[in-house]
Design a protein around this motif. Structure first.
Motif, PDB file in Angstrom:
ATOM      1  N   THR A  79       6.325  -9.649 -13.799  1.00  0.00           N
ATOM      2  CA  THR A  79       7.322  -9.627 -14.871  1.00  0.00           C
ATOM      3  C   THR A  79       8.011 -10.985 -14.953  1.00  0.00           C
ATOM      4  N   PRO A  80       7.975 -11.645 -16.096  1.00  0.00           N
ATOM      5  CA  PRO A  80       8.499 -13.023 -16.186  1.00  0.00           C
ATOM      6  C   PRO A  80      10.026 -13.064 -16.226  1.00  0.00           C
ATOM      7  N   ASN A  81      10.539 -14.257 -15.933  1.00  0.00           N
ATOM      8  CA  ASN A  81      11.961 -14.569 -16.074  1.00  0.00           C
ATOM      9  C   ASN A  81      12.853 -13.687 -15.207  1.00  0.00           C
ATOM     10  N   LYS A  82      12.397 -13.383 -13.988  1.00  0.00           N
ATOM     11  CA  LYS A  82      13.195 -12.581 -13.073  1.00  0.00           C
ATOM     12  C   LYS A  82      13.450 -13.378 -11.794  1.00  0.00           C
ATOM     13  N   PRO A  83      14.660 -13.259 -11.216  1.00  0.00           N
ATOM     14  CA  PRO A  83      14.919 -13.956  -9.943  1.00  0.00           C
ATOM     15  C   PRO A  83      14.077 -13.350  -8.819  1.00  0.00           C
ATOM     16  N   ARG A  84      13.948 -14.103  -7.733  1.00  0.00           N
ATOM     17  CA  ARG A  84      13.097 -13.678  -6.627  1.00  0.00           C
ATOM     18  C   ARG A  84      13.927 -13.462  -5.361  1.00  0.00           C
ATOM     19  N   ASN A  85      13.476 -12.506  -4.554  1.00  0.00           N
ATOM     20  CA  ASN A  85      14.113 -12.275  -3.262  1.00  0.00           C
ATOM     21  C   ASN A  85      13.461 -13.175  -2.200  1.00  0.00           C
ATOM     22  N   PRO A  86      13.922 -13.129  -0.953  1.00  0.00           N
ATOM     23  CA  PRO A  86      13.329 -14.017   0.079  1.00  0.00           C
ATOM     24  C   PRO A  86      11.836 -13.823   0.287  1.00  0.00           C
ATOM     25  N   TRP A  87      11.274 -12.682  -0.077  1.00  0.00           N
ATOM     26  CA  TRP A  87       9.833 -12.445   0.063  1.00  0.00           C
ATOM     27  C   TRP A  87       9.071 -12.764  -1.229  1.00  0.00           C
ATOM     28  N   TYR A  88       9.795 -13.411  -2.179  1.00  0.00           N
ATOM     29  CA  TYR A  88       9.241 -13.858  -3.440  1.00  0.00           C
ATOM     30  C   TYR A  88       8.838 -12.683  -4.346  1.00  0.00           C
ATOM     31  N   HIS A  89       9.401 -11.533  -4.110  1.00  0.00           N
ATOM     32  CA  HIS A  89       9.204 -10.421  -5.040  1.00  0.00           C
ATOM     33  C   HIS A  89      10.267 -10.502  -6.125  1.00  0.00           C
ATOM     34  N   ALA A  90       9.875 -10.133  -7.335  1.00  0.00           N
ATOM     35  CA  ALA A  90      10.820 -10.181  -8.463  1.00  0.00           C
ATOM     36  C   ALA A  90      11.911  -9.126  -8.294  1.00  0.00           C
ATOM     37  N   LYS A  91      13.139  -9.510  -8.605  1.00  0.00           N
ATOM     38  CA  LYS A  91      14.265  -8.572  -8.608  1.00  0.00           C
ATOM     39  C   LYS A  91      14.511  -8.146 -10.052  1.00  0.00           C
ATOM     40  N   LEU A  92      14.131  -6.909 -10.357  1.00  0.00           N
ATOM     41  CA  LEU A  92      14.185  -6.431 -11.741  1.00  0.00           C
ATOM     42  C   LEU A  92      15.592  -6.074 -12.190  1.00  0.00           C
TER      43      LEU A  92
END
Length: 330
Positions: free
Chosen positions: A169-182
């Protein structure tokens, strides 16, 4: 007890008694006239002579005394075990030392024979209330839902594919594991206590400013349908304990109310609505994106208010109660 094929209904009993008492007919003749026994005719005549027309109804067959009735200390112990431990008649009978049938009779008498009559969290009897007219009380609360990733969430595509869709999903911030935070969708809901008519908006936060603005629009929405709001009931969330919420209610002429801490039973109507909303809208079908799901909410709210029968109000639609009592709905 009188029934469809009874020889003597209350009206016939009165006529029979009047023949004997007022007109002086012999009891045997009056009994023959109404095709009943002599003692029956005599009983109704004696009762009429003492009580008049009011004595022609059926009396309760309950005895005046019940010397073998379960003692009150035993009844209290049975009720305590039912409330606090949710035990059945057999288990309670084993602890109390009486027959299971006796326990069941006590539970029926105390309206505790079904666990649905007892709140499963507090162990207290369910106390249902309903305000007498629309606008007397509004329930407000926030339902939090995780946003749907592009391509669909894990509930329909599985956890593995759902994680891939989330990361893609584009334009989403990432957590420390580089997963998108929806992020989270906050559904601000306003529900009328009497009619169960619902008003809902989706926002990206649950701040006091957002909650206050939702309340303003909800009050205007109800006012356009002829409903004057008097009170609003909320939980103890930070938005509802804020000065802004207090000042907004004062400006609108509404009395703010709050539930006791950790007592969701008090505003259970909106809690149950959120469960219905989750089943009927949020998780009912596959949504390819969060935007798609959000666009589907107004249509579902309209269906809930106008077309879905509500069991708590006699299987009528919520809007019908608003229409019948306000007379100004358009």
């Amino acid at each position: 007890m009188s029934h469809a094929n009874a020889a003597l209904t209350p009206r016939a009993r009165l006529r029979l008694a009047r023949l004997i008492v007022d007109q002086g007919w012999p009891v045997a003749r009056a009994a023959e006239r109404y095709d009943v026994s002599w003692p029956t005719a005599k009983r109704w005549a004696d009762r009429y002579a003492v009580m008049g027309q009011a004595g022609m109804g059926d009396r309760s067959s309950r005895p005046h005394r019940s010397p073998n009735r379960t003692p009150q200390p035993v009844v209290r112990k049975i009720v305590h075990l039912r409330w606090k431990q949710r035990l059945g008649p057999v288990a309670i009978a084993d602890q109390v030392g009486v027959a299971a049938s006796t326990v069941h009779a006590v539970l029926v008498r105390c309206r505790l024979n079904r666990l649905s009559h007892v709140d499963r969290v507090s162990g207290e009897p369910v106390r249902r209330y309903e305000h007498p007219y629309p606008g007397a009380l509004l329930h407000v609360d926030v339902k939090k839902l995780g946003n749907v990733p592009d391509g669909g969430g894990w509930r329909y595509v599985g956890r593995k594919q759902g994680l891939k869709n989330r990361d893609a999903t584009p334009n989403k911030p990432r957590n420390p594991w580089y997963h998108a935070k929806l992020g989270t969708a906050f559904v601000h809901t306003v529900l009328d206590d009497h009619s169960r008519v619902a008003y809902a908006e989706i926002h990206d936060d649950e701040t006091a400013a957002t909650a206050a603005s939702v309340l303003r629009r909800a009050v205007a929405w109800f006012a356009a349908r002829g409903v004057l709001v008097e009170r609003v009931l909320s939980d103890n969330g930070s938005a509802y304990r804020s000065h802004l919420w207090r000042d907004t209610c004062a400006e609108l002429g509404i009395t703010p109310k709050r539930t006791r801490p950790y007592r969701p039973q008090t505003n259970g109507k909106i809690e149950r609505f959120h469960r219905t909303m989750a089943d009927g809208w949020a998780f009912k079908k596959f949504y390819s994106s969060e935007d798609t799901r959000r666009k589907a909410l107004p249509a579902w709210i309209h269906q809930y208010n106008h077309h879905r029968p509500h069991t708590a109000i006699g299987k009528a639609t919520p809007i019908s109660r608003l229409t019948n009592l306000s007379g100004q709905y358009t």
